[in-house]
Motif scaffolding. Structure first.
Motif, PDB file in Angstrom:
ATOM      1  N   ILE A 205     -96.675  33.231  68.925  1.00 21.93           N
ATOM      2  CA  ILE A 205     -95.801  33.947  68.179  1.00 21.93           C
ATOM      3  C   ILE A 205     -95.886  34.069  66.780  1.00 21.93           C
ATOM      4  O   ILE A 205     -95.662  34.784  65.980  1.00 21.93           O
ATOM      5  CB  ILE A 205     -94.538  33.467  68.564  1.00 21.93           C
ATOM      6  N   LEU A 209     -96.859  37.295  64.481  1.00 21.93           N
ATOM      7  CA  LEU A 209     -96.000  37.697  63.736  1.00 21.93           C
ATOM      8  C   LEU A 209     -96.742  37.916  62.251  1.00 21.93           C
ATOM      9  O   LEU A 209     -96.449  38.675  61.549  1.00 21.93           O
ATOM     10  CB  LEU A 209     -94.691  36.664  63.505  1.00 21.93           C
ATOM     11  N   ARG A 212     -99.768  40.741  62.981  1.00 21.77           N
ATOM     12  CA  ARG A 212     -98.883  41.872  63.214  1.00 21.77           C
ATOM     13  C   ARG A 212     -99.891  42.877  63.971  1.00 21.77           C
ATOM     14  O   ARG A 212     -99.382  44.098  64.245  1.00 21.77           O
ATOM     15  CB  ARG A 212     -98.220  42.579  62.252  1.00 21.77           C
ATOM     16  N   VAL A 215     -98.377  43.138  67.535  1.00 24.35           N
ATOM     17  CA  VAL A 215     -96.877  43.425  67.731  1.00 24.35           C
ATOM     18  C   VAL A 215     -96.466  44.736  67.848  1.00 24.35           C
ATOM     19  O   VAL A 215     -96.755  45.787  67.150  1.00 24.35           O
ATOM     20  CB  VAL A 215     -96.203  42.980  66.499  1.00 24.35           C
ATOM     21  N   CYS A 217     -92.855  45.566  68.708  1.00 25.80           N
ATOM     22  CA  CYS A 217     -91.662  45.931  68.096  1.00 25.80           C
ATOM     23  C   CYS A 217     -90.865  44.354  68.074  1.00 25.80           C
ATOM     24  O   CYS A 217     -91.254  43.609  69.101  1.00 25.80           O
ATOM     25  CB  CYS A 217     -90.753  46.895  69.016  1.00 25.80           C
ATOM     26  N   GLU A 218     -89.902  44.394  67.409  1.00 26.90           N
ATOM     27  CA  GLU A 218     -89.255  43.021  67.423  1.00 26.90           C
ATOM     28  C   GLU A 218     -87.576  43.240  66.857  1.00 26.90           C
ATOM     29  O   GLU A 218     -87.361  44.420  66.524  1.00 26.90           O
ATOM     30  CB  GLU A 218     -89.880  42.084  66.525  1.00 26.90           C
ATOM     31  N   SER A 219     -87.162  42.196  67.340  1.00 31.33           N
ATOM     32  CA  SER A 219     -85.421  42.027  66.633  1.00 31.33           C
ATOM     33  C   SER A 219     -85.339  41.004  66.269  1.00 31.33           C
ATOM     34  O   SER A 219     -86.254  40.229  66.072  1.00 31.33           O
ATOM     35  CB  SER A 219     -84.586  42.739  67.901  1.00 31.33           C
ATOM     36  N   VAL A 223     -89.353  39.388  70.264  1.00 32.05           N
ATOM     37  CA  VAL A 223     -90.633  39.986  69.819  1.00 32.05           C
ATOM     38  C   VAL A 223     -91.368  40.393  71.227  1.00 32.05           C
ATOM     39  O   VAL A 223     -91.448  39.559  71.922  1.00 32.05           O
ATOM     40  CB  VAL A 223     -91.493  39.259  68.644  1.00 32.05           C
ATOM     41  N   ILE A 238     -92.606  39.740  76.251  1.00 33.68           N
ATOM     42  CA  ILE A 238     -91.391  39.823  75.514  1.00 33.68           C
ATOM     43  C   ILE A 238     -91.054  38.475  75.357  1.00 33.68           C
ATOM     44  O   ILE A 238     -91.008  37.735  76.412  1.00 33.68           O
ATOM     45  CB  ILE A 238     -90.276  40.684  75.863  1.00 33.68           C
ATOM     46  N   LEU A 241     -87.527  34.552  70.159  1.00 34.42           N
ATOM     47  CA  LEU A 241     -87.809  34.013  68.805  1.00 34.42           C
ATOM     48  C   LEU A 241     -87.044  32.778  68.491  1.00 34.42           C
ATOM     49  O   LEU A 241     -87.435  32.122  67.529  1.00 34.42           O
ATOM     50  CB  LEU A 241     -87.736  35.005  67.626  1.00 34.42           C
ATOM     51  N   ILE A 262     -84.730  46.003  73.049  1.00 37.77           N
ATOM     52  CA  ILE A 262     -86.222  45.802  73.186  1.00 37.77           C
ATOM     53  C   ILE A 262     -86.847  46.510  74.381  1.00 37.77           C
ATOM     54  O   ILE A 262     -87.870  46.862  74.368  1.00 37.77           O
ATOM     55  CB  ILE A 262     -86.570  44.286  72.805  1.00 37.77           C
ATOM     56  N   ARG A 342     -96.598  50.878  69.328  1.00 36.22           N
ATOM     57  CA  ARG A 342     -95.637  50.501  68.093  1.00 36.22           C
ATOM     58  C   ARG A 342     -95.439  51.813  67.474  1.00 36.22           C
ATOM     59  O   ARG A 342     -94.419  51.953  66.996  1.00 36.22           O
ATOM     60  CB  ARG A 342     -96.634  49.840  67.405  1.00 36.22           C
TER      61      ARG A 342
END
Length: 348
Positions: A205, A209, A212, A215, A217-219, A223, A238, A241, A262, A342
């Motif tokens: 992860i 991150l 990227r 990736v 999307c993320e909150s 992620v 998914i 985090l 997500i 994305r």
């Protein structure tokens, strides 16, 4: 150019081979597969009003009504064609050179929503939340049974995803034994942690991150990425985090809300790219109990494990190499898949 990539999470190799896209009849997707399925609501056992067509209700989230009547938002029932059953004796037996267990376990069907919807991009955030809360409750309940050690939660959708009912549903199987693949994955996670002082999830992860490139999307708490060594085209993983969040049973309502959002974004993007595709969803559940099969790593689970969901589109035909070697060939680079997805999640 092709790559042979190593999947750190699953301890497997995958071949990323974009050249395979040129093969004729490579994908399942065609014009017909994008059309809605036949409307079988009248005889669907999972639709409201047909509750008597299923086994007795175990659990439900309801607006109104008694068990086994309409008024529910989710329902849980024993699988009518169960692989294992809780009524079987809990015992193992010697069979000469072999070992066998009586068919003890739990096999449940979660009816995700009362709506007979063909596609998950039509789900509301409340439907996602009710679905996840129902799964959370069943994990919490079944882990109270000390006889059950391993749990698998999976959702099959469409013909190539091995679904036999078109109404949205999920399945849960809990067993008194831990499959070899799961034990090996847990040992790999433990050895990696002891060698590096961090979990393989934190490593993967953190790298994703930072770069990227994959990736989606993320909150603040989750992620979504297309894994570096994706085994399937447009595969999405998914991850939580938050360290030490290893199971749905540890999620609060805030976690459920963010995960619903997500998931909604990811499925809307997948449908925009793939049309009406078949898929599997796999929840990676850690062992439920400490016993002879899990004692090696059970106490270390908060350090070595992380909650994850794997979304696997079933759009590519597997052949003899994959079946014979256990090594998948993926014709869509995850970097390209993530770029497309994305773009679609950002447009929401």
């Amino acid at each position: 150019m092709s790559d042979i990539r190593y999947d750190l999470i699953h301890d497997e190799y995958v071949i990323i081979a974009p050249e395979r896209l040129r093969r004729p009849d490579c994908f399942f997707i065609d014009a017909d597969s994008r059309k809605p399925g036949r409307d079988d609501r009248g005889k669907c056992p999972f639709c409201p009003g047909n509750e008597k067509m299923t086994t007795k209700e175990i659990f439900s989230i309801r607006d109104s009504g008694e068990p086994d009547t309409p008024g529910w938002r989710t329902r849980v029932v024993p699988n009518l064609y169960k692989a294992v059953q809780i009524e079987s004796p809990w015992r193992s037996e010697d069979a000469g050179l072999y070992e066998k267990w009586a068919g003890f376990g739990a096999h449940e069907v979660i009816i995700d929503t009362p709506e007979h919807k063909e596609r998950m991009d039509g789900w509301s955030l409340q439907e996602y939340g009710d679905w996840l809360r129902t799964l959370r409750y069943r994990v919490m309940e079944l882990r109270k049974d000390i006889r059950l050690v391993h749990m698998s939660i999976f959702k099959n959708h469409g013909h190539y995803g091995a679904a036999t009912q078109s109404h949205p549903h999920t399945q849960l199987i809990a067993l008194p034994v831990v499959p070899k693949m799961k034990r090996e994955s847990l040992r790999h996670a433990l050895y990696f942690y002891r060698e590096h002082g961090r979990s393989r999830y934190a490593t993967v992860i953190g790298k994703e991150l930072h770069e990227r490139e994959r990736v989606v999307c993320e909150s603040g708490r989750f992620v979504a990425i297309c894994p570096f060594a994706s085994a399937f085209p447009f595969e999405v993983a998914i991850y939580s985090l938050e360290e030490r969040k290893i199971s749905l049973s540890e999620f609060d309502d805030g976690d459920i809300e963010e995960l619903s959002e997500i998931l909604s974004k990811v499925f809307e993007a997948l449908y925009l790219q793939l049309g009406n595709f078949d898929f599997n969803i796999l929840f990676d559940i850690p062992p439920l109990q400490k016993n002879y099969a899990t004692e090696e790593f059970f106490d270390d689970l908060p350090d070595i494990w992380r909650f994850s969901i794997r979304i696997v589109p079933r759009i590519y035909r597997m052949g003899g190499f994959e079946l014979g070697s256990g090594m998948m060939i993926n014709p869509v680079a995850p970097e390209e898949a993530a770029k497309l997805l994305r773009k679609d999640t950002k447009s929401r």
